[in-house]
Structure formats: C-alpha cells, structure tokens
Write a protein that holds these residues in place. Structure first.
Motif, short mmCIF file in Angstrom:
data_model
loop_
_atom_site.label_atom_id
_atom_site.label_comp_id
_atom_site.label_asym_id
_atom_site.label_seq_id
_atom_site.Cartn_x
_atom_site.Cartn_y
_atom_site.Cartn_z
N ALA A 54 2.04 2.09 -3.43
CA ALA A 54 0.95 2.67 -4.21
C ALA A 54 0.72 4.13 -3.83
CB ALA A 54 -0.33 1.87 -4.01
N VAL A 70 -3.71 1.98 -10.63
CA VAL A 70 -4.14 3.26 -10.06
C VAL A 70 -3.37 4.45 -10.65
CG1 VAL A 70 -4.31 4.62 -7.93
CG2 VAL A 70 -5.11 2.25 -7.98
N LEU A 93 -7.19 2.48 -1.03
CA LEU A 93 -6.31 1.34 -1.32
C LEU A 93 -6.52 0.27 -0.27
CD1 LEU A 93 -3.14 3.46 -2.02
CD2 LEU A 93 -4.37 2.11 -3.72
N ARG A 139 -4.42 -2.45 -7.89
CA ARG A 139 -3.56 -1.44 -7.27
C ARG A 139 -2.50 -0.93 -8.24
NH1 ARG A 139 -1.78 -2.83 -1.44
NH2 ARG A 139 -0.84 -4.62 -2.43
N GLU A 160 -4.19 -0.32 4.85
CA GLU A 160 -5.04 0.35 3.89
C GLU A 160 -4.76 1.84 3.95
OE1 GLU A 160 -9.13 -0.49 4.73
OE2 GLU A 160 -8.94 -2.60 4.19
N ASP A 204 -4.67 -5.87 -2.69
CA ASP A 204 -4.13 -5.50 -4.01
C ASP A 204 -5.15 -4.87 -4.95
OD1 ASP A 204 -1.63 -6.37 -3.28
OD2 ASP A 204 -1.91 -8.36 -4.12
N ASP A 205 -6.19 -4.23 -4.41
CA ASP A 205 -7.12 -3.52 -5.28
C ASP A 205 -7.47 -2.19 -4.64
OD1 ASP A 205 -8.72 -4.60 -3.24
OD2 ASP A 205 -10.47 -4.74 -4.54
N ALA A 206 -8.27 -1.40 -5.37
CA ALA A 206 -8.61 -0.06 -4.92
C ALA A 206 -10.00 0.32 -5.41
CB ALA A 206 -7.58 0.94 -5.45
N THR A 223 0.84 -1.20 0.00
CA THR A 223 0.00 0.00 0.00
C THR A 223 0.87 1.24 0.00
OG1 THR A 223 -1.75 -1.18 1.16
CG2 THR A 223 -1.80 1.21 1.28
N SER A 275 -5.67 -3.71 1.30
CA SER A 275 -4.52 -4.60 1.44
C SER A 275 -4.64 -5.82 0.53
CB SER A 275 -4.37 -5.04 2.91
OG SER A 275 -5.56 -5.63 3.36
#
Length: 150
Positions: free
Chosen positions: A12, A97, A74, A94, A59, A78-80, A9, A76
């Motif tokens: 990112a 982004v 974000l 992620r 996050e 691996d997506d957002a 995170t 944990s």
C-alpha cells in the motif's frame, strides 16, 4: 466495488508513492512494526512483538506534501484513515487508498454546503459509483476546501 489487492502495508505504501510520483508530491513515511508498536494492538502482552498467530503487524503513517494537506494511516487490519485538509475518512479499504488519493489530486473531490442542517461535506468519488463523504467540522473552510465548493 472491488479494488486491486494490496495484501501488505508495504504494498500500500508503494502504491501511495506511485500516486505521489504521478502528481509530483513529497512523501514521508513512518513505519510501526510489531504488536508492541502498532496502535490497534493495545491488548498485546508486554514486550510481545508478534501476534499470537506468529505474524508481525505493520502499520504506516504517510504524509503527502503539497495542497491539500493529506495524511494516510495504514492499519494492519486492511483498512486506513485518510485525512484531507483536516477532514477524516475512517475505515477506507486499503485497496481503495490509491483511487481515493487520485480522486483528490485529480480534482474530482468536491465540497457541498447545506442550508439545513447547516454545514459542509467533502465528497470523494471513486470509480464504480462509490463515493466517500464526511462532514467538515468547524466554521471556516481551508483555502483548498473553499476552492472545491459546488
């Protein structure tokens, strides 16, 4: 499409800060660290900070200044979730982004309307022929969205 690896995170958030610096945008970041603080860990035991495997979930919620109003949540996993002027894009990888934000701020994002079924959609094209699209809920468009209608 394969995106650059953003394994954490924090990496990112650093990539989002780089995009914000490129477009001269203010950035505000709120971090949630630990299983008892993160939103997707509601099944965590009471007062448990680490996951069963010993990892510490992280996050972040990022608000970008300027127009359009953009927030990035974000996770944990691996997506957002990215919100652009009230339009939510769920399950964005992620690693995608930074490209998503660059597309929005560089003017590639656009709005298309339909007569039937009535309504508008916000399209955000990314490199490699991938496009994210979401319906715009509500009757009226924000000034930024209405400026992107094709």
């Amino acid at each position: 499409m394969t995106y650059p690896s953003l394994p954490t995170t924090e990496s990112a958030v650093a990539a989002i800060r780089a995009v914000a610096a490129e477009y001269r945008l203010a950035v505000a970041v709120t971090d949630d660290i630990g299983a008892d603080q993160t939103s997707r860990r509601s099944s965590a035991p009471l007062f448990a900070v680490a996951d069963p495997d010993g990892s510490l979930p992280h996050e972040a919620f990022v608000e970008l200044g300027g127009s359009p109003a953009v927030t990035v949540r974000l996770f944990s996993d691996d997506d957002a979730t990215i919100t652009v002027d009230g339009v939510e894009f769920h399950d964005v990888p992620r690693g995608a982004v930074p490209a998503f934000l660059t597309s929005v701020y560089s003017g590639l994002a656009f709005v298309q309307g339909r007569f039937f079924p009535p309504g508008y959609r916000l399209y955000v094209p990314l490199p490699g022929d991938e496009t994210y699209k979401e319906r715009i809920l509500g009757v009226s468009l924000t000034p930024w969205l209405s400026g992107r209608v094709r």
